[in-house]
Design a protein around this motif. Sequence first.
Motif, PDB file in Angstrom:
ATOM      1  N   THR A  44       1.013  -0.876   0.687  1.00 45.99           N
ATOM      2  CA  THR A  44      -0.399  -0.048  -0.106  1.00 45.99           C
ATOM      3  C   THR A  44       1.035   1.340   0.225  1.00 45.99           C
ATOM      4  O   THR A  44       0.339   2.198  -0.508  1.00 45.99           O
ATOM      5  N   GLN A  86      -7.465  -0.094  -0.545  1.00 39.46           N
ATOM      6  CA  GLN A  86      -7.671  -0.902  -0.038  1.00 39.46           C
ATOM      7  C   GLN A  86      -8.511  -0.320   1.205  1.00 39.46           C
ATOM      8  O   GLN A  86      -9.739  -2.315   1.108  1.00 39.46           O
ATOM      9  N   ASP A 162      -6.085  -1.843  -5.100  1.00 36.39           N
ATOM     10  CA  ASP A 162      -5.819  -2.189  -3.626  1.00 36.39           C
ATOM     11  C   ASP A 162      -6.078  -2.910  -3.144  1.00 36.39           C
ATOM     12  O   ASP A 162      -7.758  -3.040  -2.529  1.00 36.39           O
ATOM     13  N   GLU A 163      -6.294  -4.675  -3.318  1.00 34.17           N
ATOM     14  CA  GLU A 163      -7.305  -5.174  -2.709  1.00 34.17           C
ATOM     15  C   GLU A 163      -8.407  -5.639  -2.756  1.00 34.17           C
ATOM     16  O   GLU A 163      -9.242  -5.249  -2.119  1.00 34.17           O
TER      17      GLU A 163
HETATM   18 MG    MG Z   1      -1.577  -2.916   2.020  1.00 36.76          MG
END
Ligand code: MG
Length: 245
Positions: A44, A86, A162-163
């Motif tokens: 991240t 995220q 992000d994810e």
């Molecule tokens: Mg992360």
Amino acid sequence: MSPIVTVEHIGKSFKGLRALHDVSFTVEPGEVLGIIGPNGAGKTTLFNCMAGMFPPSTGTVHYEGQDVTGWSDARLARAGMVRTFQLMRPFGSMTVLENVAVAAAARGESEKEAEEEGWEILQRVGLSQYATRTSKDLPTAGLKRLELARALALHPRVLMLDEVLAGLVPTERQPVIDLLLSIRDEGATLLFVEHVMAAVMALSDRVLVLNQGEMLAFGTPEEVVANPDVIEAYLGDEVTDADAH
Ligand SMILES: [Mg+2]
Ligand SMILES: Nc1ncnc2c1ncn2[C@@H]1O[C@H](COP(=O)(O)OP(=O)(O)O)[C@@H](O)[C@H]1O
């Protein structure tokens, strides 16, 4: 073809904690780059440095041949380099449609155009039935789609995710994976941080592995999963716990 993104010797420290150290890689136009690594590896932080959340402590980021190091997230987004979070942070009091229309309006569209485009994008991501609800009413899978919808409204040429699959049950994943493939097929370049290895293997042209802030490996998915350092640092225990993050 020259790379669309070039990251050179990027590093980031927080009050003496070295979150990222000397990471360098390139991304080709239209490529899908998967980024994996254990929790706390700096994934991240890498996105934050690249997408203008904060400047890196060292190193540079070039986008389409231009040095964009230290540019704000808004400026990068206007230039076509967009990231999702995220931890999703929609405007909770706005409707789902307004959340997307605001992003489209940020590109200079009129209110009417922005709303029309918002509808189109909500249809595309499968959220149109929620359009007039407030975004805080969305379940996790819906919030993930809303993040994607807002990113799409910015017309990204480089999209950093992000994810996006984290927190989704397996049956909710495939529609999102298909959506990512369609975004790629339209010519966007994708960088995505993900723990779901099946998705990383299926989607990525190349995979970057981070561990303790450093680059552990960079190669094709096949090369990376066969790399003993990667197996030891990450895949060994996490492959059976694919949703850990
Ligand atoms: Mg992360
Ligand atoms: N804004 C911040 N302030 C201080 N430390 C941070 C900050 N962001 C990340 N870190 C630290 O940097 C390291 C890498 O974190 P992160 O990039 O979030 O890892 P990952 O996304 O790979 O799980 C961790 O030790 C984390 O605690």
